[in-house]
Design an enzyme around this catalytic site. Structure first.
Site, PDB file in Angstrom:
ATOM      1  N   LEU A  81       0.837  -1.196   0.000  1.00 28.49           N
ATOM      2  CA  LEU A  81       0.000   0.000   0.000  1.00 28.49           C
ATOM      3  C   LEU A  81       0.875   1.250   0.000  1.00 28.49           C
ATOM      4  CD1 LEU A  81      -2.628  -1.306   2.595  1.00 28.49           C
ATOM      5  CD2 LEU A  81      -3.055  -0.865   0.166  1.00 28.49           C
ATOM      6  N   TYR A 133       1.367   2.958   8.073  1.00 27.28           N
ATOM      7  CA  TYR A 133       1.000   2.886   6.661  1.00 27.28           C
ATOM      8  C   TYR A 133       1.807   1.782   5.990  1.00 27.28           C
ATOM      9  CZ  TYR A 133       4.767   6.510   6.071  1.00 27.28           C
ATOM     10  OH  TYR A 133       5.931   7.250   6.091  1.00 27.28           O
ATOM     11  N   CYS A 134       1.181   1.137   5.011  1.00 24.23           N
ATOM     12  CA  CYS A 134       1.724  -0.029   4.315  1.00 24.23           C
ATOM     13  C   CYS A 134       2.178  -1.113   5.293  1.00 24.23           C
ATOM     14  CB  CYS A 134       2.872   0.363   3.390  1.00 24.23           C
ATOM     15  SG  CYS A 134       3.299  -0.926   2.174  1.00 24.23           S
ATOM     16  N   PRO A 135       1.273  -1.584   6.168  1.00 24.40           N
ATOM     17  CA  PRO A 135       1.660  -2.621   7.124  1.00 24.40           C
ATOM     18  C   PRO A 135       1.933  -3.953   6.429  1.00 24.40           C
ATOM     19  CG  PRO A 135      -0.719  -2.293   7.180  1.00 24.40           C
ATOM     20  CD  PRO A 135      -0.160  -1.232   6.266  1.00 24.40           C
ATOM     21  N   LYS A 146       7.663   1.473  13.998  1.00 25.72           N
ATOM     22  CA  LYS A 146       8.142   1.115  12.665  1.00 25.72           C
ATOM     23  C   LYS A 146       9.091   2.179  12.120  1.00 25.72           C
ATOM     24  CE  LYS A 146       6.145   0.013   8.093  1.00 25.72           C
ATOM     25  NZ  LYS A 146       4.878  -0.372   7.437  1.00 25.72           N
TER      26      LYS A 146
END
Length: 276
Positions: A81, A133-135, A146
């Site tokens: 993502l 975001y973008c896991p 992260k």
């Protein structure tokens, strides 16, 4: 095996499609010629979208929100993502023949091992930070926050493992922009259907973790040294323009760039908009 190193970090400038097209050319070459590469690159103020992001119900409204923040959207050619790129984010691609890491998880572990070797002062864990975001399963984190996300692409007999690493800058602002993108694009469905309910507090930067200002070039140097130590091989810097000078490679690049142009057609209308 000598590892070729390509540096397209600032002040080098490339088109937003170039890193993705070049990755594909390098990946195919790696599998065919049994050659490994390490590619460092950056893009200025860019929202890199996955294909799933283009299917949110209110995409145009969400992209106009991104444009208001003076970020340029681009759709990448690998999974995952949306992620933010700016001057404080470093992208690293490890590209190698498939027989060095036939299993998907093994390939991701190579990137985790590299980052851990470059920053032995902290323990770098790999597990999903679900509200980032973008896991993904191989999110890389320090003390539960992260610092990097990873993706993978395989072409024929070659593998590319890609990482974006938040080195310095305002990670809160990056997270807030991604949160606004999904809030605007999903409205009442925010946080559902496989799209993350982004919490800016779930992410951080290397500079914040270490409480010191890391530069991009300092981090590139650490990663280069770590990669050389891990493989007991020198890294040989190459000029991508010179490497692409052969007709076969330049023709392949032209095809890959054309593919990126087609992939980004859904953004053309929004990219032509001049938001208020």
């Amino acid at each position: 095996m000598t590892i070729y190193s390509i540096d397209q970090t600032f002040p080098h400038t490339v088109s937003p499609f170039m890193p993705f097209a070049l990755t594909d050319v390098l990946t195919e070459y790696a599998g065919k010629e049994q050659q490994s590469f390490c590619h460092f690159w950056q893009l200025p103020d860019t929202l890199i979208l996955g294909m799933k992001d283009t299917r949110i119900p209110y995409l145009k409204e969400a992209l106009i929100e991104v444009k208001k923040a003076k970020f340029q959207p681009v759709i990448r050619n690998s999974g995952g993502l949306g992620v933010i790129n700016d001057t404080g984010v470093l992208n690293v691609s490890l590209i190698f023949p498939k027989d060095l890491a036939a299993a998907t998880d093994t390939a991701y572990e190579l990137m985790q091992t590299l980052l851990q070797r470059a920053f032995p002062e902290q323990t770098i864990a790999a597990y999903e930070i679900s509200d980032s975001y973008c896991p993904g399963t191989f999110d890389l984190s320090i003390n539960g926050k992260k610092i990097a996300g990873t993706a993978q692409r395989r072409i024929k007999e070659g593998v590319a493992v890609m990482m974006y690493l938040s080195v310095n800058g305002n990670q809160q602002a990056r997270g807030q922009l991604m949160r606004r993108f999904y809030q605007t694009g999903l409205k009442s469905a925010f946080g559902t259907n496989g799209y993350p309910a982004v919490n800016p507090e779930s992410m951080t930067t290397l500079s914040d973790v270490f409480n010191r200002d890391f530069t991009i070039q300092e981090v590139v140097l650490r990663l280069r040294r770590a990669l050389s130590q891990l493989h007991n091989e020198p890294l040989l810097p190459i000029d991508p323009e010179e490497w692409l000078a052969s007709k076969t490679r330049s023709d392949q690049l032209a095809i890959r760039l054309s593919n990126m142009v087609q992939r980004n057609e859904p953004l053309k209308e929004v990219n032509d908009v001049n938001p208020l």
